[in-house]
Design an enzyme around this catalytic site. Structure first.
Site, PDB file in Angstrom:
ATOM      1  N   LYS A  97       0.840  -1.204   0.000  1.00  0.00           N
ATOM      2  CA  LYS A  97       0.000   0.000   0.000  1.00  0.00           C
ATOM      3  C   LYS A  97       0.879   1.260   0.000  1.00  0.00           C
ATOM      4  O   LYS A  97       0.648   2.209  -0.744  1.00  0.00           O
ATOM      5  CB  LYS A  97      -0.864  -0.018   1.268  1.00  0.00           C
TER       6      LYS A  97
ATOM      7  N   ARG B  60     -16.919  -5.246   0.349  1.00  0.00           N
ATOM      8  CA  ARG B  60     -17.176  -5.724   1.708  1.00  0.00           C
ATOM      9  C   ARG B  60     -18.688  -5.753   1.942  1.00  0.00           C
ATOM     10  O   ARG B  60     -19.378  -4.786   1.701  1.00  0.00           O
ATOM     11  CB  ARG B  60     -16.503  -4.790   2.741  1.00  0.00           C
TER      12      ARG B  60
ATOM     13  N   LEU C 202     -33.899   7.125   0.761  1.00  0.00           N
ATOM     14  CA  LEU C 202     -35.185   6.421   0.726  1.00  0.00           C
ATOM     15  C   LEU C 202     -35.298   5.627  -0.571  1.00  0.00           C
ATOM     16  O   LEU C 202     -36.393   5.493  -1.114  1.00  0.00           O
ATOM     17  CB  LEU C 202     -36.345   7.409   0.836  1.00  0.00           C
TER      18      LEU C 202
ATOM     19  N   GLY D  27     -34.472  -1.113  -2.403  1.00  0.00           N
ATOM     20  CA  GLY D  27     -33.719  -1.967  -3.321  1.00  0.00           C
ATOM     21  C   GLY D  27     -33.215  -3.191  -2.594  1.00  0.00           C
ATOM     22  O   GLY D  27     -33.912  -3.736  -1.727  1.00  0.00           O
TER      23      GLY D  27
ATOM     24  N   CYS E  36     -19.179  -0.302   6.424  1.00  0.00           N
ATOM     25  CA  CYS E  36     -19.547   0.574   7.553  1.00  0.00           C
ATOM     26  C   CYS E  36     -20.924   0.263   8.131  1.00  0.00           C
ATOM     27  O   CYS E  36     -21.024  -0.248   9.242  1.00  0.00           O
ATOM     28  CB  CYS E  36     -19.475   2.027   7.117  1.00  0.00           C
TER      29      CYS E  36
HETATM   30  C1  UGA Z   1     -21.632   5.366   5.098  1.00  0.00           C
HETATM   31  C2  UGA Z   1     -22.218   6.712   5.540  1.00  0.00           C
HETATM   32  O1  UGA Z   1     -23.132   7.186   4.555  1.00  0.00           O
HETATM   33  C3  UGA Z   1     -21.106   7.741   5.752  1.00  0.00           C
HETATM   34  O2  UGA Z   1     -21.640   8.953   6.225  1.00  0.00           O
HETATM   35  C4  UGA Z   1     -20.120   7.174   6.755  1.00  0.00           C
HETATM   36  O3  UGA Z   1     -19.031   8.063   6.962  1.00  0.00           O
HETATM   37  C5  UGA Z   1     -19.574   5.859   6.237  1.00  0.00           C
HETATM   38  O4  UGA Z   1     -20.659   4.931   6.044  1.00  0.00           O
HETATM   39  C6  UGA Z   1     -18.617   5.323   7.255  1.00  0.00           C
HETATM   40  O5  UGA Z   1     -19.039   4.945   8.345  1.00  0.00           O
HETATM   41  O6  UGA Z   1     -17.403   5.381   7.030  1.00  0.00           O
HETATM   42  P1  UGA Z   1     -20.763   4.416   2.745  1.00  0.00           P
HETATM   43  O7  UGA Z   1     -20.576   3.116   3.467  1.00  0.00           O
HETATM   44  O8  UGA Z   1     -19.685   4.933   1.856  1.00  0.00           O
HETATM   45  O9  UGA Z   1     -21.032   5.585   3.825  1.00  0.00           O
HETATM   46  O10 UGA Z   1     -22.050   4.259   1.857  1.00  0.00           O
HETATM   47  P2  UGA Z   1     -23.526   4.876   1.781  1.00  0.00           P
HETATM   48  O11 UGA Z   1     -23.576   5.872   0.702  1.00  0.00           O
HETATM   49  O12 UGA Z   1     -24.017   5.257   3.111  1.00  0.00           O
HETATM   50  O13 UGA Z   1     -24.331   3.592   1.290  1.00  0.00           O
HETATM   51  C7  UGA Z   1     -24.425   2.440   2.137  1.00  0.00           C
HETATM   52  C8  UGA Z   1     -25.270   1.384   1.495  1.00  0.00           C
HETATM   53  O14 UGA Z   1     -26.645   1.770   1.518  1.00  0.00           O
HETATM   54  C9  UGA Z   1     -24.945   1.074   0.046  1.00  0.00           C
HETATM   55  O15 UGA Z   1     -24.952  -0.329  -0.129  1.00  0.00           O
HETATM   56  C10 UGA Z   1     -26.075   1.733  -0.721  1.00  0.00           C
HETATM   57  O16 UGA Z   1     -26.331   1.110  -1.946  1.00  0.00           O
HETATM   58  C11 UGA Z   1     -27.225   1.560   0.237  1.00  0.00           C
HETATM   59  N1  UGA Z   1     -28.323   2.540   0.067  1.00  0.00           N
HETATM   60  C12 UGA Z   1     -28.087   3.874   0.229  1.00  0.00           C
HETATM   61  C13 UGA Z   1     -29.608   2.098  -0.237  1.00  0.00           C
HETATM   62  O17 UGA Z   1     -29.857   0.888  -0.373  1.00  0.00           O
HETATM   63  N2  UGA Z   1     -30.616   3.014  -0.371  1.00  0.00           N
HETATM   64  C14 UGA Z   1     -30.400   4.345  -0.224  1.00  0.00           C
HETATM   65  O18 UGA Z   1     -31.378   5.123  -0.369  1.00  0.00           O
HETATM   66  C15 UGA Z   1     -29.118   4.785   0.075  1.00  0.00           C
END
Ligand code: UGA
Length: 437
Positions: free
Chosen positions: A35, A334, A254, A257, A264
């Site tokens: 890395k 992951r 919202l 899916g 996370c």
């Molecule tokens: C999430 C949080 O959004 C961040 O604020 C946080 O900092 C991060 O975890 C962390 O703890 O480090 P991330 O894991 O990058 O961020 O992804 P998200 O955009 O939150 O999406 C998470 C999952 O939810 C994805 O699988 C996405 O497809 C799903 N999702 C999101 C839905 O199924 N529906 C939605 O309306 C939004």
């Protein structure tokens, strides 16, 4: 300022590059030599939009270096700890091995007045425990907990322009000496109006757990509505549009899916429940068990729907899964719901081909038994059914007429509700969305 960033994964590599961009002199430290080698040549060890350009830009200024040698931290005044806190094997709690190891390794290099800044997502109480180690080693050094809220796929802009900054300090006071030092680190976003809150240590740790739990709950709420919509013949996307117009609810997060995944949200809600149990507050978070259960049910539901779509049997059916990453604009697999569904279908006798613009190498390491094809046109060739499971723009833009020529049967399951169902149906496809008639 002179800054060290310990742990150069999805969080730390971006944080190091962004701190250098803000004008600081930064050393990124990681135990993984490959890395460090990649980052030293301005190559991102994972896909994150804009990161490689940023690495090239800041490395040319000489303000950003990477090393495996922890003693390099001795030149810095501020030390960000950005290591991972995965789920423990066979348990819900967070594995703090990396936090404890990196803090312990850093201690000998602390000087008077240094600030150690925890950014990793940790169970509440961790900061108080670690701050004792820091104080014992260097009484005039400080520990701050400064949770990170970046989203993968938007990590660079989220770090350069955060929507808020939270500093957890031992006395929870604005006058704590570490506050002024962190204000200097973040002077650019603060000047451009980013709000910042000073709290005590446990509140700062809980802000992060609460934020991710809320987001997970919001997604599971709409997925629960999708289940009801399916039973009642209603359309969850219209329902989400309508309730989202109430600004107390809001339309973001919202999208019904196949549910949430990634490194996370799933592990954070489980670690939060485990920690609440240790604190005797488990009842407060039992709803998160339901949030988790609704989320996992989505995966099973898609496997069932895929069978229905293929006339009741998955055996020998050629199924193409569009998307392997847990979300678009990331190569992270992951706890990816897409990949987990692909693997279940394969186990149940389907012949699965998985395609993804960026995540195939990581996916193949996780599930070597699946068949991978990088080229979308080749991946859909002769398919008996298409499953859109990660909403990359390329898949949203698929033309139903052109795609119809390549496949064997015109069947599509839209696991993210992003395709125009009437357009696909007009082109002759048998279309299934989630929570939609
Ligand atoms: C999430 C949080 O959004 C961040 O604020 C946080 O900092 C991060 O975890 C962390 O703890 O480090 P991330 O894991 O990058 O961020 O992804 P998200 O955009 O939150 O999406 C998470 C999952 O939810 C994805 O699988 C996405 O497809 C799903 N999702 C999101 C839905 O199924 N529906 C939605 O309306 C939004």
């Amino acid at each position: 300022m002179r800054i060290s960033v310990i742990g150069c994964g999805y969080l730390g590599a971006v944080h190091a590059a962004c701190m250098a961009k803000l004008g600081h002199e930064v050393v990124g430290i990681d135990i993984d030599e490959s890395k460090v080698l990649a980052l030293s040549s301005a190559e991102a060890p994972f896909y994150e939009p804009g990161l490689e350009d940023l690495l090239r830009e800041v490395q040319s200024t000489g303000r950003l270096t990477f090393t495996t040698d922890m003693s390099a931290a001795s030149n810095s005044q501020v030390h960000f700890v950005c290591v991972g806190t995965p789920q423990k094997k066979g348990e819900n709690g967070a594995d703090l091995t990396f936090v404890d190891a990196s803090m312990t390794a850093l201690l000998p290099y602390l000087s008077a007045g240094d600030v150690v800044v925890g950014k990793s997502t940790v169970p509440v109480g961790t900061a108080a425990r670690v701050s004792e180690w820091v104080e014992q080693r260097q009484p005039s050094a400080h520990l701050v907990w400064n949770p990170e809220f970046l989203r993968e796929g938007h990590a660079v802009s989220d770090t350069l322009h955060p929507d808020r900054l939270v500093y957890g300090v031992s006395d929870g006071s604005e006058d704590h000496p570490a506050v002024a030092i962190l204000d200097k680190v973040y002077s650019a976003p603060l000047t451009s109006g980013t709000p910042r809150l000073v709290t005590d240590l446990p509140t700062a740790e809980l802000v992060k757990a609460a934020a991710n739990s809320f987001l997970a709950t919001k997604i599971s709420f709409i997925n629960a509505m999708a289940e009801v919509c399916e039973a009642a013949g209603a359309d969850v996307t219209q329902l989400a549009d309508a309730i989202g117009m109430d600004d107390r609810i809001g339309r973001k997060f919202l999208n019904a899916g196949i549910g949430f995944g990634g490194g996370c949200l799933p592990k954070d809600i489980r670690a939060f429940m485990a920690r609440a149990g240790e604190l005797g507050a488990d009842q407060a978070l039992t709803f998160l068990r339901e949030v988790d259960a609704i989320n996992m049910r989505r995966r099973t539901r898609v496997v069932e729907l895929a069978r229905d779509l293929c006339d009741g049997s998955r055996l020998g059916k050629r199924i193409t899964v569009l998307g392997a990453a847990f979300k678009p604009e990331s190569d992270d697999v992951r706890d990816s719901p897409a990949l987990s569904i692909a693997a279940q279908l394969q186990l149940q006798g389907a012949v699965v081909t998985v395609t993804d613009p960026k995540a195939l190498a990581n996916a193949a390491r996780r599930f070597p038994e699946l068949h991978y094809e990088a080229d979308t046109a080749r991946a859909v060739q002769n398919a008996d059914a298409l499953l859109l499971l990660t909403e990359w723009q390329e898949y949203r833009d698929l033309d139903p007429y052109e795609t119809a020529v390549a496949v064997s049967s015109l069947r599509v399951l839209d696991g993210r509700n992003v395709l125009d169902s009437s357009k696909w149906r007009a082109a002759g496809w048998s279309y299934r969305g989630l929570g939609r008639p």
